[in-house]
Scaffold this active site. Sequence first.
Site, PDB file in Angstrom:
ATOM      1  N   GLY A  63      38.307 -72.165 -12.909  1.00 44.92           N
ATOM      2  CA  GLY A  63      39.704 -72.482 -13.167  1.00 44.92           C
ATOM      3  C   GLY A  63      40.367 -72.973 -11.898  1.00 44.92           C
ATOM      4  N   MET A  80      40.094 -72.191  -7.170  1.00 45.16           N
ATOM      5  CA  MET A  80      39.455 -71.447  -6.095  1.00 45.16           C
ATOM      6  C   MET A  80      40.380 -71.398  -4.887  1.00 45.16           C
ATOM      7  SD  MET A  80      36.925 -69.777  -4.854  1.00 45.16           S
ATOM      8  CE  MET A  80      37.034 -69.126  -3.198  1.00 45.16           C
ATOM      9  N   GLU A  81      40.516 -70.178  -4.348  1.00 43.47           N
ATOM     10  CA  GLU A  81      41.576 -69.909  -3.360  1.00 43.47           C
ATOM     11  C   GLU A  81      41.228 -70.258  -1.914  1.00 43.47           C
ATOM     12  OE1 GLU A  81      39.835 -67.543  -5.075  1.00 43.47           O
ATOM     13  OE2 GLU A  81      39.299 -65.858  -3.798  1.00 43.47           O
ATOM     14  N   ASN A  82      40.306 -71.203  -1.667  1.00 41.08           N
ATOM     15  CA  ASN A  82      39.971 -71.568  -0.283  1.00 41.08           C
ATOM     16  C   ASN A  82      41.234 -71.558   0.577  1.00 41.08           C
ATOM     17  OD1 ASN A  82      37.384 -72.519  -1.403  1.00 41.08           O
ATOM     18  ND2 ASN A  82      38.653 -74.167  -2.186  1.00 41.08           N
ATOM     19  N   HIS A 133      48.173 -66.887  -9.014  1.00 42.39           N
ATOM     20  CA  HIS A 133      46.936 -66.126  -8.746  1.00 42.39           C
ATOM     21  C   HIS A 133      46.317 -66.585  -7.419  1.00 42.39           C
ATOM     22  CE1 HIS A 133      43.173 -64.060 -10.157  1.00 42.39           C
ATOM     23  NE2 HIS A 133      42.633 -64.923  -9.304  1.00 42.39           N
ATOM     24  N   GLU A 134      46.181 -67.878  -7.270  1.00 40.90           N
ATOM     25  CA  GLU A 134      45.496 -68.382  -6.058  1.00 40.90           C
ATOM     26  C   GLU A 134      46.345 -68.168  -4.809  1.00 40.90           C
ATOM     27  OE1 GLU A 134      42.491 -68.935  -6.531  1.00 40.90           O
ATOM     28  OE2 GLU A 134      42.625 -69.087  -8.709  1.00 40.90           O
ATOM     29  N   HIS A 189      45.943 -64.723  -3.558  1.00 41.60           N
ATOM     30  CA  HIS A 189      44.678 -64.576  -2.823  1.00 41.60           C
ATOM     31  C   HIS A 189      44.827 -64.910  -1.340  1.00 41.60           C
ATOM     32  CE1 HIS A 189      41.589 -63.486  -5.604  1.00 41.60           C
ATOM     33  NE2 HIS A 189      41.696 -64.545  -6.359  1.00 41.60           N
ATOM     34  N   GLU A 200      40.254 -59.770  -6.929  1.00 44.73           N
ATOM     35  CA  GLU A 200      40.597 -60.371  -8.224  1.00 44.73           C
ATOM     36  C   GLU A 200      41.562 -59.524  -9.047  1.00 44.73           C
ATOM     37  OE1 GLU A 200      40.153 -63.209  -8.518  1.00 44.73           O
ATOM     38  OE2 GLU A 200      38.442 -63.779  -7.282  1.00 44.73           O
TER      39      GLU A 200
END
Length: 1014
Positions: free
Chosen positions: A421, A423-425, A456-457, A460, A479
């Site tokens: 969905g 990604m929190e890089n 959400h990201e 993170h 998570e």
Amino acid sequence: MEPFESEGAPLPRNMIENSMFEEESDVMDLAKESPSYPIDADDVVYEPRSSRLLVRGLGENDQDEEEEDYESSARLLGMSFMNRSSNQRTFSSPYARQQPPTSCSVPSAKTAVLGVLVLVVVASVVMVIYFLPACTFSKEGCKSSNSSTVYPIASDGEIFPWSELRLPTSVQPLHYEISLLPNLTTMTFQGTVTITLVVLNETKVIVLHSSDMKILGCTFQDKVVKILEYKPWQQIAINFPENLNKGQRYVLTINYSANLSNSYDGFYNSSYVDTTGTKRVLAATQFEPLAARKAFPCFDEPAFKATFLIKIKREQEYISLSNMPKAKTTQLPNGLFEDEFEKSVNMSTYLVAFIVANFSSLSTNVSNTLVSVYAVPDKKDQVQYALETAVSLLQFYNNFFGISYPLRKLDLVGIPDFLAGAMENWGLITFRETTLLVANHSSEIDKQIVTSVIAHELAHQWFGNLVTMRWWNDLWLNEGFATYMQYISIETVFPELDIDNEFLKVRFRALEKDALNSTHPVSAVVNTPEQVEEMFDSVSYEKGASILLMLNSTLTEEAFREGVKEYLKQFRGGNTDSKDLWSSLSQVMKQPVDVGDMMHTWTKQKGFPLVTVTRAGPQVTLVQERFLLNPANVTDSSNLWHIPLTYVNDTCSKSISCKQVFHFKDKTATLKVPPSVKWLKFNSRNDGFYVVDYGDEGWDVLIEALTEDMTVLPREDRASLINNLFALSRLGKVSFKKITKLLAYLRNEMETAPLMEALRQLNHIYRLLDKRPDLPFASRMKTYIYYLFGDLMDSQSWEEETSVSKQELRSALLLTACTLNRPNCTQQADALFQQWIASNQTTRIPGDLLLVVLSVAAQKTETWNTISNMYMFSLFDSEKRKLLQALSSTQDVRKVLWILQAGLDGHDIQTPELPLVIHIVCRHFAGHLYAWNFVKENWEKLVQKFPLGSFALQSIIASTTNQFSTKTQLEEVQWFFGSLKERGSQMRIVQEAVETIELNIRWIESNLATLTEL
Ligand SMILES: [Zn+2]
């Protein structure tokens, strides 16, 4: 990371690439059977059934029953992974803990004893011969005289000097300098990584990760050194003749080349077709959890944090992005440009990211951070919403956590053909286009999805990036927290998005998953790659978020937030495990509750409690036990939870201040209430992670109260009663008759949460019945749904609606109505579609109704073709997904077959969409059986696209089997997965599928009589 769910179909998250598991032909099969600990030769036994050496690697620690229970399923998973010995994917990993064989088919005890003795002798001789060189010729080969360590064989035939899956901790990387030259024509790249290390303990070996790359050369302190590689574990190592000095820094440089990956992890290539019909290519990364090692050799475990300086060479037509702001660009003599990025903050390898593409962006400055949203040029007008949302949320988090986002820039990038969905890089968050882009005609629900994923990201960036779990066993710290924070932040910043309904739904879903015996503890034992992969599931995300909500409402909002701030402050830049969080929260606690003691009961044991309440006048007796839908195989019933049990009663039930808390830690307890109290409702607003059974009379009193005046309880409580009663029905504790008694009140209900919960549950039962040969039951259920919801369905407006909550309810009601062919619904939908087509799509169908309208239209061949054309050319991703879902809802068998095949081929429909296609196809009778056949026939292809154990494959298996409810179907599923053996039979999802079918059979058998009377 966001696994992304839509229409209840979890989208694929697992990104382990097929080629990661290439067969290592010149390495002996040792690793395929090896334990996760140094092998103790004494523990070698022979297992005649499969003619393989099994090695027990439990070491000196005995497991307790609970651990063993978990371990057994983990081991099964491990075996499924390690035994993949054919085709392209034979990761022979796991060194998983192995139990000695417990059973053997033998003709007689005597023969067996003799046979085993002979075989043990033979095995021992083989082992001695095989292992002799390791202990004889390698000084490292024997760790001690009484516990010989066996090392694997490296690719070149030499002994590989490390025997564990986890890296040694004697060397710590401090800084990486990575220089990359990707070639988007040949789809290859070259790289150089220079790692500055510090030696923490004297050692003669450096071991790190590397996968799917060709090492071209290696220097250590500028001197050429030899690299040994052990591919099954994706490890490389350098041996030194003398010890490296403790405390000293060294520099290791590795040159390598590799292909840009064809799957969705590592440094991979992606492409799309622009509006001129030209194919565009790009390269992007997805590292979490285990794929940084595919882009550069590194110490690829979350606790090995370091700084990174990244340089990327590119052609002029592309831009490059990485975690940090660009420091400079240099034109090279060969016409290429080299972008150099600033040195990063200290971070884990899985958070490193880089992209080479021709994206466009929109930016704005907020609190010293430049926030930008990137997309392909054709979609640059769809990024405004994400930009504004990210800015608002960044400000919220800066304030909430009391620590400002530490980087000077934050990029959000929509990647075409992206499997997760999002990604929190750190500083470079990647998204599916559907979860980032918002067009003019997107609905409020579409915006809710985009906002949720961004929230959400962004969470993170603190939970995960700034403070990182030490190891994947505590993935929930990342998570669970990010999931929890996404709801908390949206509730505050975007109250108009009505996110509370969504969070309640998530808690209900988490309970359902966790009620099966195939579930696992929140904080689980994790050793092998597939165990790491399987942690990205409902338990880590949804149960994790649910137990944080329970804790929040126990500690009070303020104390919880202070504890979180304390935790982030104390562990900033570091790695933690669960107990660090509990200790920070305990520090700010004013109540005498030991947070750690309480929360361990929720994170260390799997499942959740059922609280049974019985009342005798003023005395209320409470009993707790594990809520387990399928207790057949479980012997241990001694689980106890520390439940912060909340309750309200009829004298005070609506306000938050009415809530009373009782810390229920023992098997049983009693409460005293005034005799005048008519009823009690436990688990106020369903903030706790447990189910309550009030007993026959207790339920009747509550039902009576709701029937008289439903507003005596808030909507969350009403939804919670509905949810719990259905759960108890599945458990066999209450009959469906009791459910119908409760649901009778719904004819007066207007709130989304209770209505949606009842509709969701009844739809599930309808779908079960619809797939059975005994048709009258399905039509009876349809009549019952109409009885409860018919008036409400017919009274829904088809005009624009601003309230998200009302949109959610309306789209769910109308989707059900139209799926059941309710004429009022299908006629309206048809008319809207005709208008829309006649106006060449210039009139607007309300975004929340688009799926309903398209799904009705897709039932006719001509309009299905129209929708299919629209799908091919749509530039709006939320619309495109609805078009795809509508196409998948066809009941024309030929179209079903086409769409399944197209999803598998990946040409007309991107392969990451296949799980969603299958999920929708399975909802309908025709598609259901074809989808199951399709899965069986194409199993080999499916496991090439989606690795065993992956989220995508889990979704496909669940969708195709969870509506089976006959013994024949159960046997069919058991036979099929059983026949796969190492190609899938041992996945946890297979156990879940079997359990689910057994439960469906049981439920239908016990409720047949009531269903006849409906
Ligand atoms: Zn996440």
